[in-house]
Design an enzyme around this catalytic site. Structure first.
Site, PDB file in Angstrom:
ATOM      1  N   THR A  70       0.838  -1.204   0.000  1.00 50.11           N
ATOM      2  CA  THR A  70       0.000   0.000   0.000  1.00 50.11           C
ATOM      3  C   THR A  70       0.870   1.249   0.000  1.00 50.11           C
ATOM      4  OG1 THR A  70      -1.905  -1.045   1.065  1.00 50.11           O
ATOM      5  CG2 THR A  70      -1.672   1.330   1.358  1.00 50.11           C
ATOM      6  N   GLN A 178       0.174  -9.828  -5.425  1.00 54.89           N
ATOM      7  CA  GLN A 178      -0.372 -11.182  -5.417  1.00 54.89           C
ATOM      8  C   GLN A 178       0.395 -12.142  -6.316  1.00 54.89           C
ATOM      9  OE1 GLN A 178      -2.774 -12.634  -3.674  1.00 54.89           O
ATOM     10  NE2 GLN A 178      -3.536 -10.844  -2.571  1.00 54.89           N
ATOM     11  N   SER A 196       4.872  -7.066  -1.392  1.00 50.17           N
ATOM     12  CA  SER A 196       4.721  -7.102   0.067  1.00 50.17           C
ATOM     13  C   SER A 196       5.057  -8.498   0.560  1.00 50.17           C
ATOM     14  CB  SER A 196       3.288  -6.738   0.465  1.00 50.17           C
ATOM     15  OG  SER A 196       3.146  -6.677   1.858  1.00 50.17           O
ATOM     16  N   HIS A 198       4.432 -10.297   3.232  1.00 52.06           N
ATOM     17  CA  HIS A 198       3.486 -11.194   3.901  1.00 52.06           C
ATOM     18  C   HIS A 198       2.568 -11.923   2.929  1.00 52.06           C
ATOM     19  CE1 HIS A 198      -0.562  -9.138   3.929  1.00 52.06           C
ATOM     20  NE2 HIS A 198       0.184  -8.118   3.568  1.00 52.06           N
ATOM     21  N   THR A 234      13.400   5.127   9.732  1.00 48.21           N
ATOM     22  CA  THR A 234      14.372   4.083  10.050  1.00 48.21           C
ATOM     23  C   THR A 234      14.003   2.789   9.332  1.00 48.21           C
ATOM     24  OG1 THR A 234      14.741   5.068  12.218  1.00 48.21           O
ATOM     25  CG2 THR A 234      15.466   2.791  11.911  1.00 48.21           C
ATOM     26  N   CYS A 318      -8.876  -6.182   2.498  1.00 44.75           N
ATOM     27  CA  CYS A 318      -8.774  -4.730   2.668  1.00 44.75           C
ATOM     28  C   CYS A 318     -10.093  -4.023   2.378  1.00 44.75           C
ATOM     29  CB  CYS A 318      -7.687  -4.168   1.756  1.00 44.75           C
ATOM     30  SG  CYS A 318      -6.051  -4.834   2.105  1.00 44.75           S
TER      31      CYS A 318
END
Length: 375
Positions: A70, A178, A196, A198, A234, A318
């Site tokens: 995102t 995906q 992403s 995960h 960071t 989402c």
């Protein structure tokens, strides 16, 4: 709970978790610090970056680590459109995009941009002829996801990349969240690509944005200038190194997992084809089966399966709490009753044949339980 919601998130590899913990313990230093420990941490970060670029076949690109796809999508869209406004105001996108694309584009309309949607074919892929007809001198940005998170359709990214070579001022962005480990796509030539961890059995809180021409990017939030001054904050070093580990493991077993899930996909479809009030969306990626219990609500089916120890979803995690019809299923010209009764079954590397058999039994039980509701 038997888990069939892998399109929402995946269980991290034990090896990726171990890498995360080890990096947290031994390299907790700030990668921006100039003392030796900081330099050691920075060296590890660059090794992870180089490994991911190599695994993705994008050695000539730069990689900016982010907190999620995102965030990566937001950076790509907002950064480029702020600079492109003087050259044109038209954005082209598919009707199949994730909310992290659609909602940003809606916001960009307030800055004077026009969003035009590319038609969708019956198989869930973008209509390339329609895309070609929309391209003109005012188009400055095109974004098309690699693999749809609702039905699993795989988009013709390479063909679009070739088409856009005739339009050099157009920035082409791909949300590949995906797609990693699910399909083989060549992203070379795409301007920016989001991922992403995960979604491919890595940890949450780490994502990435691949950038073909780093000099064209500007920050959308400001701070200490970390990550090439594109994404300040960071850097999540443990997340970055564990993402590299997860990506290597995912790609290493991708073919075997894909073949196994393709067989499971067909088994699920075969098991419900004879049920008159079940509607199956077209088969695409091996790990997703989208079906509708016509006459019921998808939430009712999800809850009935959950009571039987089976976890599935309605649409995107989402957007599953939003009281709107799913854009992807609307784009395929589905009737409202099909969209309202849809559930998404998404498998992963841990899915077993026993899991699939139990799912099939539960699906048929729920079908019988709903009885006269279905029509």
């Amino acid at each position: 709970m038997i888990y069939f919601d892998n399109a929402a998130t995946t269980a991290p590899y034990k090896e990726a978790l171990k890498t995360y913990i080890t990096a947290s313990e031994k390299y907790f230093y700030n990668t921006a610090s100039i003392h030796q420990s900081g330099k050691d941490a920075a060296k590890l970060l660059e090794a992870a970056r180089a490994q991911i670029l190599d695994l993705m076949g994008l050695k000539t690109y730069d990689l900016v680590f982010t907190a999620s796809a995102t965030e990566s999508n937001n950076i790509a869209i907002q950064s480029m459109l702020r600079q492109k406004k003087q050259f044109g105001s038209t954005i082209l996108t598919s009707e199949l995009e994730h909310p992290s694309i659609v909602n940003v584009l809606e916001e960009m309309k307030k800055d004077g941009f026009t969003v035009k949607y590319i038609n969708t074919n019956e198989d869930g892929k973008v209509d390339l002829d329609h895309l070609k007809s929309l391209l003109d001198s005012d188009v400055v940005f095109v974004t098309v996801m690699a693999l749809n998170n609702i039905i699993g359709s795989i988009q013709p990214i390479e063909e679009i990349t070739r088409m856009l070579k005739d339009y050099p001022k157009v920035h082409f962005h791909v949300d590949a969240t995906q797609a990693i480990g699910k399909t083989d796509l060549n992203y070379n030539g795409v301007d920016t690509i989001s991922i992403s961890a995960h979604k491919f059995n890595g940890v949450k809180g780490i994502g990435g944005l691949f950038i073909r021409d780093l000099a064209t990017m500007r920050p959308i939030q400001y701070g200490g200038g970390h990550e090439y001054n594109v994404r300040s904050g960071t850097v999540n070093l443990p997340g970055a190194v564990s993402m590299a580990k997860a990506l290597r493991l995912t790609l290493g077993e991708a073919r075997e997992v894909k073949e196994r899930l393709s067989q499971f996909n067909e088994k699920i479809r075969t098991a419900v084809r004879d049920l008159p009030f079940i509607y199956l969306q077209p088969k695409a990626a091996s790990y997703i089966v989208n079906m509708a219990f016509i006459g019921a609500k998808g939430e009712v089916v999800v809850n009935a399966l959950s009571k039987r120890g089976i976890a599935v979803s309605t649409t995107s995690a989402c957007a599953s709490k939003l009281a709107t019809l799913n854009e992807t299923l609307l784009a395929l010209n589905n009737e409202d009753k099909i969209i309202e009764g849809s559930i998404r079954i998404s498998m992963g590397r841990h899915t077993s044949e026993d899991d699939v058999n139990k799912l099939i039994t539960a699906l048929r039980e729920v079908y019988e339980e709903l009885g006269d509701v279905l029509k």
